[in-house]
Design a protein around this motif. Structure first.
Motif, mmCIF file in Angstrom:
data_model
loop_
_atom_site.group_PDB
_atom_site.id
_atom_site.type_symbol
_atom_site.label_atom_id
_atom_site.label_comp_id
_atom_site.label_asym_id
_atom_site.label_seq_id
_atom_site.Cartn_x
_atom_site.Cartn_y
_atom_site.Cartn_z
ATOM 1 N N ALA A 39 0.837 -1.205 0.000
ATOM 2 C CA ALA A 39 0.000 0.000 0.000
ATOM 3 C C ALA A 39 0.865 1.246 0.000
ATOM 4 N N GLU A 40 1.913 1.260 0.817
ATOM 5 C CA GLU A 40 2.812 2.411 0.876
ATOM 6 C C GLU A 40 3.525 2.627 -0.451
ATOM 7 N N ALA A 41 3.912 1.525 -1.112
ATOM 8 C CA ALA A 41 4.670 1.628 -2.358
ATOM 9 C C ALA A 41 3.852 2.266 -3.475
ATOM 10 N N ILE A 42 2.550 2.025 -3.500
ATOM 11 C CA ILE A 42 1.751 2.570 -4.609
ATOM 12 C C ILE A 42 0.837 3.704 -4.169
ATOM 13 N N GLY A 43 0.991 4.157 -2.935
ATOM 14 C CA GLY A 43 0.276 5.352 -2.489
ATOM 15 C C GLY A 43 -1.163 5.129 -2.120
ATOM 16 N N LEU A 44 -1.507 3.935 -1.594
ATOM 17 C CA LEU A 44 -2.854 3.672 -1.113
ATOM 18 C C LEU A 44 -2.857 3.553 0.405
ATOM 19 N N SER A 45 -4.001 3.803 0.977
ATOM 20 C CA SER A 45 -4.137 3.514 2.412
ATOM 21 C C SER A 45 -4.225 2.004 2.597
ATOM 22 N N GLN A 46 -3.942 1.547 3.820
ATOM 23 C CA GLN A 46 -4.002 0.100 4.046
ATOM 24 C C GLN A 46 -5.408 -0.446 3.852
ATOM 25 N N PRO A 47 -6.489 0.237 4.318
ATOM 26 C CA PRO A 47 -7.841 -0.280 4.044
ATOM 27 C C PRO A 47 -8.148 -0.365 2.550
ATOM 28 N N ALA A 48 -7.691 0.651 1.790
ATOM 29 C CA ALA A 48 -7.929 0.629 0.337
ATOM 30 C C ALA A 48 -7.179 -0.525 -0.304
ATOM 31 N N MET A 49 -5.965 -0.784 0.188
ATOM 32 C CA MET A 49 -5.178 -1.895 -0.359
ATOM 33 C C MET A 49 -5.844 -3.228 -0.034
ATOM 34 N N SER A 50 -6.328 -3.364 1.180
ATOM 35 C CA SER A 50 -7.005 -4.610 1.566
ATOM 36 C C SER A 50 -8.251 -4.833 0.710
ATOM 37 N N ALA A 51 -8.981 -3.748 0.429
ATOM 38 C CA ALA A 51 -10.170 -3.869 -0.418
ATOM 39 C C ALA A 51 -9.787 -4.269 -1.837
ATOM 40 N N ALA A 52 -8.664 -3.726 -2.353
ATOM 41 C CA ALA A 52 -8.216 -4.065 -3.709
ATOM 42 C C ALA A 52 -7.793 -5.529 -3.780
ATOM 43 N N VAL A 53 -7.124 -6.020 -2.739
ATOM 44 C CA VAL A 53 -6.726 -7.432 -2.715
ATOM 45 C C VAL A 53 -7.969 -8.324 -2.700
ATOM 46 N N ALA A 54 -8.972 -7.906 -1.960
ATOM 47 C CA ALA A 54 -10.218 -8.674 -1.925
ATOM 48 C C ALA A 54 -10.861 -8.717 -3.302
ATOM 49 N N ARG A 55 -10.819 -7.601 -4.035
ATOM 50 C CA ARG A 55 -11.378 -7.583 -5.391
ATOM 51 C C ARG A 55 -10.580 -8.482 -6.325
ATOM 52 N N LEU A 56 -9.255 -8.507 -6.159
ATOM 53 C CA LEU A 56 -8.430 -9.413 -6.956
ATOM 54 C C LEU A 56 -8.817 -10.869 -6.706
ATOM 55 N N ARG A 57 -9.010 -11.212 -5.445
ATOM 56 C CA ARG A 57 -9.388 -12.584 -5.108
ATOM 57 C C ARG A 57 -10.718 -12.959 -5.731
ATOM 58 N N ALA A 58 -11.655 -12.030 -5.709
ATOM 59 C CA ALA A 58 -12.956 -12.307 -6.324
ATOM 60 C C ALA A 58 -12.834 -12.428 -7.835
ATOM 61 N N LEU A 59 -11.976 -11.575 -8.424
ATOM 62 C CA LEU A 59 -11.810 -11.582 -9.881
ATOM 63 C C LEU A 59 -11.249 -12.907 -10.374
ATOM 64 N N PHE A 60 -10.255 -13.451 -9.665
ATOM 65 C CA PHE A 60 -9.597 -14.686 -10.109
ATOM 66 C C PHE A 60 -10.091 -15.923 -9.373
ATOM 67 N N ASP A 61 -11.050 -15.715 -8.460
ATOM 68 C CA ASP A 61 -11.608 -16.828 -7.696
ATOM 69 C C ASP A 61 -10.494 -17.657 -7.050
ATOM 70 N N ASP A 62 -9.571 -16.933 -6.423
ATOM 71 C CA ASP A 62 -8.429 -17.582 -5.773
ATOM 72 C C ASP A 62 -7.933 -16.654 -4.667
ATOM 73 N N ALA A 63 -7.356 -17.225 -3.616
ATOM 74 C CA ALA A 63 -6.835 -16.411 -2.507
ATOM 75 C C ALA A 63 -5.659 -15.548 -2.953
#
Length: 299
Positions: free
Chosen positions: A27-51
């Motif tokens: 999150a720090e490397a790409i300029g996101l807050s940690q909650p925003a990063m966690s939400a983006a990771v969750a969207r990635l998991r849903a997109l690829f149907d994988d953890a």
């Protein structure tokens, strides 16, 4: 998976997670807050149907699916960073580009030799093409991309959507053959009007002709021609007088048995610009060429 429903910003999140193996560090490397990063990771998991990334000790380790995706994601990110987002530059020594310019015959005489010499010095792969056309066609050619620059006196190109830069102001002078029997070191207005003239009328209105009409002055025009370049042999072998822009007169004096005199009138000046359309305004090659022309021909 329909790409229309994919947020490509998630690839940046994926790439950061691969590199840092930590939600907070990614999150720090790409300029996101940690909650925003966690939400983006969750969207990635849903997109690829994988953890995709699972906690193992202090790190988030990629799953086999993430490891398989990693090379393709890295290629996409490198392409975006190295080719799409990189500032476009122009290297004349490495380019094989052909530049197309619109300029009348007088422009070819005045501009092309020095410009061509500069292009040859800059890189042997560069080529030059010139076009001569009516003013309305010049605008159409620039807007369509058939040509990228127009150089000369083009009053019709002073309009919205067209950029311009003044190069220099030109004056009118007279040319006669060096041993003209009736012309000394200067011309009086009476002589000027009485002598036979060669007039260049290139199929469009001409600034000097309009000036004479407004003054109510008439010359004895013995010859009309469409091109300035034909004047040299005509003037050199006759007793005609021609009124031409000074840069054209300089060429005539240099290459023929011709001399130059002042016009016995307060003649108008010609503003010589380079014009280019909006579509080429940020083009690196066009910017380089405009810079060369400004350096070579600015007043």
């Amino acid at each position: 998976m329909d790409i229309r429903h994919v947020d490509l910003n998630l690839l940046r999140v994926f790439d950061a997670m691969l590199e840092h193996r930590s939600v907070s560090r990614a999150a720090e490397a790409i300029g996101l807050s940690q909650p925003a990063m966690s939400a983006a990771v969750a969207r990635l998991r849903a997109l690829f149907d994988d953890a995709l990334f699972v906690r193992t000790g202090a790190q988030m380790q990629p799953t086999p699916r993430a490891v398989a995706l990693a090379p393709a994601v890295r290629r996409v990110m490198e392409t975006v960073k190295g080719e799409i987002l990189q500032a476009h530059s122009f290297d004349p020594a490495a380019s094989e580009r052909t530049f197309t310019l619109i300029t009348p015959d007088i422009g070819e005489i005045n501009f092309v030799p020095r410009l061509l010499a500069r292009l040859v010095r800059a890189g042997s792969g560069l080529n030059l093409r010139t076009l001569s056309m009516p003013r309305h066609a010049a605008a159409e050619a620039l807007e369509s991309g058939e040509a990228e620059l127009a150089i000369g006196y083009f009053p019709d190109l002073h309009k919205a959507g067209m950029f311009q830069q003044l190069l220099f102001r030109n004056t009118f002078v007279c040319i006669v053959r060096a041993d003209h029997p009736d012309v000394g070191d200067r011309l009086t207005l009476g002589q000027y009007l009485a002598l036979p003239h060669a007039a260049v009328r290139p199929g469009r209105e001409h600034l000097f002709e309009e000036f004479l009409q407004r003054k109510g002055l008439e010359r004895r025009v013995l010859l009309e021609t469409s091109h300035f370049t034909s004047l040299m042999p005509i003037i050199e072998t006759s007793d005609l007088v021609a009124t031409v822009p000074r840069d054209m007169a300089n060429v005539c004096v240099q290459h023929a048995n011709i001399r130059m005199l002042d016009v016995p009138l307060e003649a108008p000046t010609i503003e010589v610009h380079q014009f280019w359309p909006r579509r080429f305004h940020k083009d690196a090659g066009n910017m380089w060429l405009r810079g060369v022309l400004h350096e070579l021909f600015r007043a």
